[in-house]
Enzyme design. Structure first.
Site, PDB file in Angstrom:
ATOM      1  N   GLY A   1       2.127  -1.513  -7.219  1.00  0.00           N
ATOM      2  CA  GLY A   1       3.234  -2.094  -7.992  1.00  0.00           C
ATOM      3  C   GLY A   1       2.758  -3.275  -8.823  1.00  0.00           C
ATOM      4  O   GLY A   1       3.085  -3.389 -10.013  1.00  0.00           O
ATOM      5  N   LYS A   2       1.969  -4.131  -8.174  1.00  0.00           N
ATOM      6  CA  LYS A   2       1.530  -5.335  -8.908  1.00  0.00           C
ATOM      7  C   LYS A   2       0.371  -5.019  -9.829  1.00  0.00           C
ATOM      8  O   LYS A   2       0.304  -5.528 -10.950  1.00  0.00           O
ATOM      9  CB  LYS A   2       1.188  -6.447  -7.911  1.00  0.00           C
ATOM     10  CG  LYS A   2       2.414  -6.865  -7.104  1.00  0.00           C
ATOM     11  CD  LYS A   2       2.154  -7.927  -6.101  1.00  0.00           C
ATOM     12  CE  LYS A   2       3.327  -8.083  -5.156  1.00  0.00           C
ATOM     13  NZ  LYS A   2       3.496  -6.940  -4.209  1.00  0.00           N
TER      14      LYS A   2
ATOM     15  N   ASP B   1      -8.279  -1.568  -2.190  1.00  0.00           N
ATOM     16  CA  ASP B   1      -7.493  -1.605  -0.956  1.00  0.00           C
ATOM     17  C   ASP B   1      -8.365  -1.069   0.173  1.00  0.00           C
ATOM     18  O   ASP B   1      -9.109  -0.097  -0.021  1.00  0.00           O
ATOM     19  CB  ASP B   1      -6.204  -0.775  -1.061  1.00  0.00           C
ATOM     20  CG  ASP B   1      -5.181  -1.194  -0.028  1.00  0.00           C
ATOM     21  OD1 ASP B   1      -4.245  -1.947  -0.379  1.00  0.00           O
ATOM     22  OD2 ASP B   1      -5.326  -0.793   1.158  1.00  0.00           O
TER      23      ASP B   1
ATOM     24  N   ASP C   1      -2.411 -10.147  -2.661  1.00  0.00           N
ATOM     25  CA  ASP C   1      -1.072  -9.897  -2.123  1.00  0.00           C
ATOM     26  C   ASP C   1      -1.323  -9.399  -0.696  1.00  0.00           C
ATOM     27  O   ASP C   1      -1.442  -8.204  -0.441  1.00  0.00           O
ATOM     28  CB  ASP C   1      -0.385  -8.832  -2.984  1.00  0.00           C
ATOM     29  CG  ASP C   1       1.043  -8.569  -2.557  1.00  0.00           C
ATOM     30  OD1 ASP C   1       1.722  -9.526  -2.144  1.00  0.00           O
ATOM     31  OD2 ASP C   1       1.476  -7.402  -2.623  1.00  0.00           O
TER      32      ASP C   1
ATOM     33  N   CYS D   1       4.804 -11.123   1.635  1.00  0.00           N
ATOM     34  CA  CYS D   1       6.243 -10.848   1.743  1.00  0.00           C
ATOM     35  C   CYS D   1       6.706 -11.300   3.117  1.00  0.00           C
ATOM     36  O   CYS D   1       7.535 -10.658   3.753  1.00  0.00           O
ATOM     37  CB  CYS D   1       6.557  -9.380   1.476  1.00  0.00           C
ATOM     38  SG  CYS D   1       5.744  -8.243   2.592  1.00  0.00           S
TER      39      CYS D   1
HETATM   40  C1  LIG Z   1       1.313  -6.101   0.881  1.00  0.00           C
HETATM   41  S1  LIG Z   1       0.364  -4.688   0.737  1.00  0.00           S
HETATM   42  C2  LIG Z   1      -0.120  -4.712  -0.936  1.00  0.00           C
HETATM   43  C3  LIG Z   1       0.960  -4.253  -1.879  1.00  0.00           C
HETATM   44  C4  LIG Z   1       0.451  -4.149  -3.290  1.00  0.00           C
HETATM   45  N1  LIG Z   1      -0.102  -5.389  -3.760  1.00  0.00           N
HETATM   46  C5  LIG Z   1       1.518  -3.709  -4.256  1.00  0.00           C
HETATM   47  O1  LIG Z   1       2.082  -4.529  -4.963  1.00  0.00           O
HETATM   48  O2  LIG Z   1       1.817  -2.516  -4.307  1.00  0.00           O
HETATM   49  C6  LIG Z   1      -1.095  -5.180   1.552  1.00  0.00           C
HETATM   50  C7  LIG Z   1      -2.225  -4.229   1.399  1.00  0.00           C
HETATM   51  O3  LIG Z   1      -3.360  -4.829   2.005  1.00  0.00           O
HETATM   52  C8  LIG Z   1      -4.191  -3.784   2.424  1.00  0.00           C
HETATM   53  N2  LIG Z   1      -5.200  -4.356   3.332  1.00  0.00           N
HETATM   54  C9  LIG Z   1      -5.108  -4.599   4.655  1.00  0.00           C
HETATM   55  N3  LIG Z   1      -6.245  -5.155   5.093  1.00  0.00           N
HETATM   56  C10 LIG Z   1      -7.062  -5.265   4.045  1.00  0.00           C
HETATM   57  C11 LIG Z   1      -8.375  -5.758   3.866  1.00  0.00           C
HETATM   58  N4  LIG Z   1      -9.072  -6.247   4.885  1.00  0.00           N
HETATM   59  N5  LIG Z   1      -8.910  -5.717   2.643  1.00  0.00           N
HETATM   60  C12 LIG Z   1      -8.221  -5.239   1.596  1.00  0.00           C
HETATM   61  N6  LIG Z   1      -6.966  -4.742   1.703  1.00  0.00           N
HETATM   62  C13 LIG Z   1      -6.410  -4.759   2.915  1.00  0.00           C
HETATM   63  C14 LIG Z   1      -3.226  -2.807   3.043  1.00  0.00           C
HETATM   64  O4  LIG Z   1      -3.781  -1.529   3.094  1.00  0.00           O
HETATM   65  C15 LIG Z   1      -2.052  -2.911   2.105  1.00  0.00           C
HETATM   66  O5  LIG Z   1      -2.081  -1.870   1.162  1.00  0.00           O
END
Ligand SMILES: C[S@@+](CC[C@H](N)C(=O)[O-])C[C@H]1O[C@@H](n2cnc3c(N)ncnc32)[C@H](O)[C@@H]1O
Length: 644
Positions: free
Chosen positions: A450-451, A469, A513, A568
């Site tokens: 989304g972002k 990701d 994020d 969030c």
């Molecule tokens: C809040 S969501 C992101 C939403 C995204 N920014 C959007 O706007 O659609 C957090 C994301 O962090 C990822 N994540 C978790 N641990 C992570 C890591 N160690 N390194 C990178 N991404 C990670 C998750 O898979 C998840 O997709």
């Protein structure tokens, strides 16, 4: 449930408002059923004498024709609404009303115009074509989506706290079900028909609740004599007239009761239950409504503590009872509720909990790589979608969807990538990041995109956006969105973000994020209420700190790189504490203004801990104040390469 003692109390509790409303309308309701009862009796007499009668039919059809909201129905709905407030989210339909401390109810409820802006008119085709201010809102503003505080008086989105009062008292909105309610009356009358004169006496007595000479005129006993069809029709017309008189009177009285709530009234003062009463309550079936009332009573005592407290009880006695009651009513585990109680003053906490019981408005972000807000709005309106520009004017690409006859995620416009379904608060980190064309940007935890796709749109598909990701499965959705939205300036990767500085660096802007507990999005995912333990928070905050350090290290110092950290979640552990940690570990960055001119400043101290004073530059957004998902946004700027 807590005993009562007589005392003076100056703040009317919502339950008392309900009583007043109920009292005002009870007599009218009784009168209506008395009339119906009489009418039915007349019809039955006719039946008994072998003559055909259709009095009920005539009478109720007439009532429908004139469409007044039956008082009986109105009363029922008010009490349903009040009752809804007491039912936990998993057992009730989404509620917009709130359990609000008595003082707030009092100050908010009497001012009927206060929240007109919140009940924003839904844009119709004609609004867009003809209304010049709307025209401006839906103008060709595609790529200019930065908040402009100079232009706007206030960009603050609608405050949902002002919405519940309308729910409590907006009787007009109840008229829809009037006919079904009317249809119920004859059955009831049949059941009541074995009631003898006692019942009539009772009903006659109840007339004292309101003065209605007009009623006597219309329904003198002599009316019962004329049971011909024509006579019954005349009677039916009078019934209809009477009903509208009663509606008018009822509404007037309701209005008066709203406007003239006594400043001081003789009520009962709340007494906390003793341990044995609580024990008995715990071992039996708890009554939701009583516990909700107790919540309000305790809040009232806490707000007027010196005057209303029991001499043998401390503030913590009240607070611990309140906590246990809130856990029960709203279904949170003790750990999370304690955390939330640390963030908000008690009255605000209840507003927050209540806001989590209803969904935030559905919002979409128009993809300016393919379309403009005005065009998307017009296309959706043609499909019968009720929408408006996002309230508060801080976004020029957002639309709020009020109602749609088609799934908003399956329209041809959606399929062809003209918009993204995206919560309003999730626009904010991107606005803070403020990416520019031709830059090199990293979105460290990007899925489902989304972002990232918003970043790409603001860069007009120029430069390059590294979208990363750690979760491979989630990158599939990310890739799908990138394709659908026509984004061509991204490079997708699948690293643990903590490793990213080893992969590459020197970014103009980095968005983190972060993965979080989701305490800002409980209305979307109520499982957060119970599925997060202390261990989860420890693990998450550690990850967030490491990711933020990696994000900072990935940004370019020579280009005064920007890093935006967002979650969030609204817990301080995941927000200010993480940012403060990063400031302490990386003195080569400083916090700067987010550029978003609404939301609350972040905490600079919290429960005895002091954070860097610049934490005031961070922003918190709440469902109960901003009518959007809870969010936190911090914006850093890198000032040197030195990590020391
Ligand atoms: C809040 S969501 C992101 C939403 C995204 N920014 C959007 O706007 O659609 C957090 C994301 O962090 C990822 N994540 C978790 N641990 C992570 C890591 N160690 N390194 C990178 N991404 C990670 C998750 O898979 C998840 O997709």
């Amino acid at each position: 449930m807590g005993r009562k003692a007589k005392n003076k109390q100056d703040v009317p509790l919502p339950i008392e408002i309900e009583k007043q409303v109920g009292k005002t309308t009870a007599g009218l309701r009784n009168k209506l059923s008395y009339i119906t009862h009489k009418n039915q009796k007349a019809a039955n007499n006719k039946k008994a004498s072998g003559k055909k009668t259709n009095s009920n039919t005539i009478s109720f059809v007439k009532a429908e024709d004139h469409s007044p909201a039956p008082i009986k129905n109105t009363v029922k709905n008010i009490s349903q609404k009040t009752h809804n407030q007491t039912i936990p989210s998993n057992k009730r339909p989404a509620s917009k009303s709130s359990i609000t401390p008595a003082k707030k109810i009092k100050s908010q409820s009497w001012d009927s115009d206060e929240n007109e802006a919140d009940q924003a008119p839904v844009a119709e085709q004609s609004d867009i074509d003809q209304n010049s201010s709307e025209e401006e809102d839906l103008s060709d503003d595609a790529n200019d989506d930065t908040p402009d505080s100079d232009k706007e008086q206030s960009n603050e989105p609608a405050d949902p706290r002002t919405q519940h009062k309308k729910m409590l008292f907006d009787l007009d909105s109840e008229s829809e079900s009037s006919q079904s309610e009317l249809d119920d009356i004859p059955d009831q009358e049949e059941h009541d028909s074995d009631l003898g004169s006692d019942q009539d006496d009772h009903l006659e007595d109840s007339d004292e609740e309101y003065d209605s000479d007009k009623v006597n005129d219309s329904f003198s006993d002599s009316d019962d004599g004329d049971n011909t069809i024509a006579g019954l029709e005349r009677k039916s017309e009078r019934l209809t007239k009477l009903q509208s008189i009663m509606d008018e009177e009822g509404e007037k009285e309701l209005l008066e009761s709203k406007l003239h709530m006594p400043a001081l009234q003789e009520t009962e003062v709340f007494v906390l239950p003793e341990a044995d009463e609580i024990e008995a309550e715990e071992s039996g079936i708890k009554d939701m409504k009583s516990i909700q009332v107790r919540i309000q009573e305790i809040i009232n005592v806490l707000n007027n503590f010196t005057r209303l407290k029991q001499s043998d009880r401390s503030r913590s006695d009240y607070i611990s009872q309140l906590q246990s009651d809130l856990q029960f009513v709203y279904g949170y585990n003790e750990y999370l509720l304690t955390k939330l109680m640390e963030i908000f003053p008690i009255s605000e906490l209840v507003e927050f909990l209540e806001a989590n019981e209803s969904p935030r408005p559905i919002t979409i972000r128009v993809n300016t790589l393919k379309s403009k807000r005005k065009q998307v709005a017009q296309a959706l309106i043609k499909r019968g979608v009720n929408l408006d520009v996002i309230s508060g004017k801080w976004s020029k690409v957002g639309l709020t969807i009020y109602e749609s006859p088609v799934p908003i995620g399956a329209t041809p416009e959606y399929m062809s990538g003209l918009y993204m379904i995206q919560s309003a608060s999730s626009f904010l980190p991107v606005l803070a990041l403020d990416p520019q064309p031709n830059e090199r940007v990293l979105d460290m935890s990007a899925a489902p995109g989304g972002k990232s796709t918003y970043v790409a749109a603001l860069m007009q598909n120029s430069g390059i956006v590294f979208v990363n990701d750690a979760n491979k499965d989630r990158t599939r959705a990310l890739v799908a969105n990138i394709h659908r939205l026509g984004v061509t300036n991204t490079l997708v990767s699948n690293y643990d973000g903590r490793e990213f500085p080893k992969v590459m660096g020197g970014f103009d802007r980095v968005l983190l994020d972060a993965p979080c507990s989701g305490t800002g999005v409980i209305s979307k995912d109520p499982s957060v209420k119970t599925n997060k333990s202390e261990a989860d928070f420890v693990m998450l905050t550690q990850l967030q700190k490491e990711l933020l350090i990696a994000a900072i290290d990935s940004a370019s110092a020579s280009k005064a790189g920007i890093i935006v950290y967002s979650t969030c979640s609204i817990t301080v552990d995941e927000d200010e504490a993480v940012v403060n940690y990063a400031l302490s570990k990386r003195p080569n960055v400083k916090l700067v203004e987010t550029g978003i001119d609404f939301g609350k400043s972040g905490f600079t101290s919290f429960r005895g801990k002091h954070f860097d004073s610049s934490l005031a530059l961070t922003k918190r957004f709440y469902p109960h104040t901003n009518n959007m998902d809870g969010f936190f946004v911090a914006k850093f700027q890198k000032v040197s390469n030195s990590k020391k």
